[in-house]
Design a protein around this motif. Structure first.
Motif, mmCIF file in Angstrom:
data_model
loop_
_atom_site.group_PDB
_atom_site.id
_atom_site.type_symbol
_atom_site.label_atom_id
_atom_site.label_comp_id
_atom_site.label_asym_id
_atom_site.label_seq_id
_atom_site.Cartn_x
_atom_site.Cartn_y
_atom_site.Cartn_z
ATOM 1 N N THR A 135 -5.077 8.960 1.157
ATOM 2 C CA THR A 135 -5.595 7.969 0.213
ATOM 3 C C THR A 135 -4.586 6.834 0.086
ATOM 4 O OG1 THR A 135 -6.736 9.703 -1.023
ATOM 5 C CG2 THR A 135 -6.393 7.613 -2.170
ATOM 6 N N ASN A 136 -5.094 5.615 -0.003
ATOM 7 C CA ASN A 136 -4.246 4.460 -0.268
ATOM 8 C C ASN A 136 -4.146 4.328 -1.788
ATOM 9 O OD1 ASN A 136 -2.949 2.039 -0.604
ATOM 10 N ND2 ASN A 136 -4.500 0.803 0.423
ATOM 11 N N THR A 137 -3.020 4.759 -2.349
ATOM 12 C CA THR A 137 -2.820 4.684 -3.790
ATOM 13 C C THR A 137 -2.062 3.421 -4.194
ATOM 14 O OG1 THR A 137 -0.795 6.002 -3.661
ATOM 15 C CG2 THR A 137 -2.873 7.198 -4.047
ATOM 16 N N GLY A 138 -1.881 2.517 -3.232
ATOM 17 C CA GLY A 138 -1.176 1.265 -3.511
ATOM 18 C C GLY A 138 -2.103 0.184 -4.014
ATOM 19 N N LYS A 139 -1.582 -1.049 -4.003
ATOM 20 C CA LYS A 139 -2.308 -2.178 -4.590
ATOM 21 C C LYS A 139 -2.858 -3.159 -3.560
ATOM 22 C CE LYS A 139 0.159 -1.751 -8.847
ATOM 23 N NZ LYS A 139 1.157 -2.139 -9.751
ATOM 24 N N PRO A 148 0.841 -1.205 0.000
ATOM 25 C CA PRO A 148 0.000 0.000 0.000
ATOM 26 C C PRO A 148 0.875 1.253 0.000
ATOM 27 C CG PRO A 148 0.006 -1.041 2.157
ATOM 28 C CD PRO A 148 0.774 -1.939 1.242
ATOM 29 N N VAL A 149 0.297 2.349 -0.441
ATOM 30 C CA VAL A 149 0.981 3.644 -0.445
ATOM 31 C C VAL A 149 0.047 4.642 0.228
ATOM 32 C CG1 VAL A 149 1.972 5.481 -1.858
ATOM 33 C CG2 VAL A 149 2.218 3.082 -2.574
ATOM 34 N N MET A 150 0.529 5.302 1.269
ATOM 35 C CA MET A 150 -0.267 6.284 2.013
ATOM 36 C C MET A 150 0.124 7.677 1.548
ATOM 37 S SD MET A 150 -0.469 6.684 6.136
ATOM 38 C CE MET A 150 -2.083 6.890 6.858
ATOM 39 N N GLU A 151 -0.817 8.350 0.873
ATOM 40 C CA GLU A 151 -0.561 9.704 0.385
ATOM 41 C C GLU A 151 -1.500 10.680 1.077
ATOM 42 O OE1 GLU A 151 -0.438 10.206 -3.817
ATOM 43 O OE2 GLU A 151 0.992 8.575 -4.091
ATOM 44 N N PHE A 152 -0.917 11.672 1.731
ATOM 45 C CA PHE A 152 -1.685 12.708 2.420
ATOM 46 C C PHE A 152 -1.879 13.905 1.503
ATOM 47 C CE2 PHE A 152 -0.356 10.328 6.100
ATOM 48 C CZ PHE A 152 -1.433 10.452 6.953
ATOM 49 N N LYS A 153 -3.046 14.533 1.633
ATOM 50 C CA LYS A 153 -3.303 15.778 0.908
ATOM 51 C C LYS A 153 -2.332 16.841 1.422
ATOM 52 C CE LYS A 153 -6.942 19.064 -0.133
ATOM 53 N NZ LYS A 153 -8.282 19.521 0.194
ATOM 54 N N ASN A 155 1.835 -0.337 7.275
ATOM 55 C CA ASN A 155 2.411 -1.465 6.549
ATOM 56 C C ASN A 155 2.893 -1.067 5.154
ATOM 57 O OD1 ASN A 155 -0.240 -1.129 5.526
ATOM 58 N ND2 ASN A 155 -0.406 -3.281 4.991
ATOM 59 N N THR A 156 3.219 0.205 4.957
ATOM 60 C CA THR A 156 3.760 0.680 3.687
ATOM 61 C C THR A 156 5.262 0.431 3.651
ATOM 62 O OG1 THR A 156 4.185 2.900 4.542
ATOM 63 C CG2 THR A 156 2.019 2.519 3.549
ATOM 64 N N VAL A 157 5.872 0.570 2.487
ATOM 65 C CA VAL A 157 7.323 0.426 2.386
ATOM 66 C C VAL A 157 8.009 1.463 3.262
ATOM 67 C CG1 VAL A 157 9.313 0.633 0.829
ATOM 68 C CG2 VAL A 157 7.281 -0.621 0.097
ATOM 69 N N ARG A 158 7.485 2.668 3.257
ATOM 70 C CA ARG A 158 8.048 3.755 4.061
ATOM 71 C C ARG A 158 7.903 3.479 5.548
ATOM 72 N NH1 ARG A 158 6.095 9.923 3.221
ATOM 73 N NH2 ARG A 158 7.212 10.838 4.952
#
Length: 153
Positions: free
Chosen positions: A77-81, A50-55, A135-138
């Motif tokens: 938003t979770n922009t991951g898979k 998953p990818v966590m992107e904040f506004k 649980n993101t890569v970051r």
């Protein structure tokens, strides 16, 4: 000698016991994977995370009075898979309290992390942070709040 043998057997038996729980809050292990290996990053596994992107990651409350309790909602938003899981969120001090969704966030879905700041006993310029374990890569994401606090009302 007998005492050491009995203690060793008890310790060995204790290691072999298994417990089962029917905890509805436990997540399936399929949602948790670590793309980091001894050889470096597994890029295939990383692409599925998953990818966590904040506004926005910084919010300035501007001028507030000492003793006010203010809140801000950070949208992400979770922009991951795969589903995004927030394991924990913690403020840099007791005056900064985050609340976050405890259910997995599906790919493409959005969520809100609310930060409450209590200005009691504070004055002047204040900068606080919230660290989010995921649980993101970051793995760790940071949010920041600021306020200029005037004494009294």
């Amino acid at each position: 000698m007998k005492r050491c043998l009995i203690i060793s057997l008890l310790a060995f038996a204790a290691c072999n016991t298994t417990t089962t729980t029917n905890n509805p809050n436990k997540l399936p292990t399929s949602l948790v994977s670590n793309p980091h290996t001894a050889d470096g990053m597994d890029t295939v596994a990383a692409e599925r995370k998953p990818v966590m992107e904040f506004k926005d990651t910084l919010y300035n409350f501007g001028g507030i009075h000492e003793g006010e309790v203010v809140e801000h909602e950070f949208t992400f938003t979770n922009t991951g898979k795969t589903p995004l899981i927030i394991n924990s969120a913690a403020g840099s001090c007791g005056c900064t309290v985050p609340s976050y969704p405890h259910d997995p966030i599906a790919p493409g879905a959005s969520g809100v992390l609310k930060v409450t700041f209590n200005s009691a006993g504070k004055s002047g310029h204040q900068e606080k942070s919230v660290s989010i374990q995921t649980n993101t890569v970051r793995n760790v994401h940071m949010l920041y709040i600021q306020a200029e606090i005037a004494k009294g009302k």
